[in-house]
Design a protein around this motif. Structure first.
Motif, mmCIF file in Angstrom:
data_model
loop_
_atom_site.group_PDB
_atom_site.id
_atom_site.type_symbol
_atom_site.label_atom_id
_atom_site.label_comp_id
_atom_site.label_asym_id
_atom_site.label_seq_id
_atom_site.Cartn_x
_atom_site.Cartn_y
_atom_site.Cartn_z
ATOM 1 N N CYS A 22 18.536 -4.997 11.469
ATOM 2 C CA CYS A 22 19.134 -4.090 12.455
ATOM 3 C C CYS A 22 20.407 -4.740 12.955
ATOM 4 C CB CYS A 22 18.169 -3.836 13.592
ATOM 5 S SG CYS A 22 18.866 -2.885 14.965
ATOM 6 N N ALA A 23 21.538 -4.126 12.618
ATOM 7 C CA ALA A 23 22.832 -4.626 13.064
ATOM 8 C C ALA A 23 23.221 -3.929 14.354
ATOM 9 C CB ALA A 23 23.879 -4.378 11.991
ATOM 10 N N ALA A 24 23.624 -4.724 15.342
ATOM 11 C CA ALA A 24 23.942 -4.180 16.663
ATOM 12 C C ALA A 24 25.396 -4.416 17.022
ATOM 13 C CB ALA A 24 23.042 -4.831 17.710
ATOM 14 N N SER A 25 25.978 -3.459 17.720
ATOM 15 C CA SER A 25 27.299 -3.659 18.307
ATOM 16 C C SER A 25 27.089 -4.239 19.698
ATOM 17 C CB SER A 25 28.045 -2.333 18.379
ATOM 18 O OG SER A 25 27.378 -1.448 19.265
ATOM 19 N N GLY A 26 28.180 -4.598 20.356
ATOM 20 C CA GLY A 26 28.036 -5.134 21.705
ATOM 21 C C GLY A 26 28.404 -6.604 21.776
ATOM 22 N N ASN A 72 22.013 -14.355 16.482
ATOM 23 C CA ASN A 72 22.968 -13.935 17.508
ATOM 24 C C ASN A 72 24.417 -14.024 17.014
ATOM 25 O OD1 ASN A 72 20.957 -13.350 19.390
ATOM 26 N ND2 ASN A 72 20.966 -15.446 20.193
ATOM 27 N N ALA A 73 24.685 -14.911 16.088
ATOM 28 C CA ALA A 73 26.050 -15.021 15.544
ATOM 29 C C ALA A 73 26.418 -13.775 14.744
ATOM 30 C CB ALA A 73 26.169 -16.263 14.681
ATOM 31 N N GLU A 74 25.404 -13.127 14.159
ATOM 32 C CA GLU A 74 25.637 -11.935 13.341
ATOM 33 C C GLU A 74 25.223 -10.649 14.054
ATOM 34 O OE1 GLU A 74 27.192 -11.859 10.457
ATOM 35 O OE2 GLU A 74 27.459 -14.041 10.482
ATOM 36 N N ASN A 75 24.807 -10.763 15.306
ATOM 37 C CA ASN A 75 24.362 -9.568 16.063
ATOM 38 C C ASN A 75 23.299 -8.781 15.289
ATOM 39 O OD1 ASN A 75 26.244 -10.279 17.975
ATOM 40 N ND2 ASN A 75 27.095 -8.225 18.196
#
Length: 127
Positions: A22-26, A72-75
């Motif tokens: 799951c890739a997240a923006s933000g 966290n580095a790749e969101n």
């Protein structure tokens, strides 16, 4: 606004494995609580796993077989699913909560606590 995009679903035989992403923006992804939920046809959406910055939590039905992790580095948040069973067949959703209320993943098993949702990725396990 946080956007979530799931991937990695598919068809697998019982006993097999899949890894959902799951890739997240933000800009503050590391502070989000991330969760995975699933919904089978005719059933309510149910909690699968959650992860904060300090720990993880799992539904009893997947404990020992599934593993949630985050980069966290790749969101990105992952759900590694092993020893899959036909009853794991469902649409799997990624969810995010901004502004968490605490660090324990066990506090985030309710879908209503999450602010943002992905569109879902289908997992089908054949017997």
């Amino acid at each position: 606004q946080v956007q979530l995009v799931e991937s990695g679903g598919g068809l697998v035989q019982a006993g097999g494995s899949l890894r959902l992403s799951c890739a997240a923006s933000g800009r503050t992804f590391s502070s989000y609580v991330m969760g995975w939920f699933r919904q089978a046809p005719g059933k309510e959406r149910e909690f699968v796993a959650s992860v904060t910055w300090s720990d993880t939590a799992y539904a009893d039905s997947v404990k020992g077989r599934f593993s949630i992790s985050r980069d966290n580095a790749e969101n990105t948040v992952f759900l590694q699913m092993n020893s899959l069973k036909p009853e794991d067949t469902a649409l799997y959703y990624c969810a995010a909560r901004e502004f968490p209320i605490g660090s324990s993943s066990l506090a985030y098993t309710q879908a209503t606590l999450y602010n943002y949702w992905g569109q879902g990725t289908q997992v089908t396990v054949s017997s």
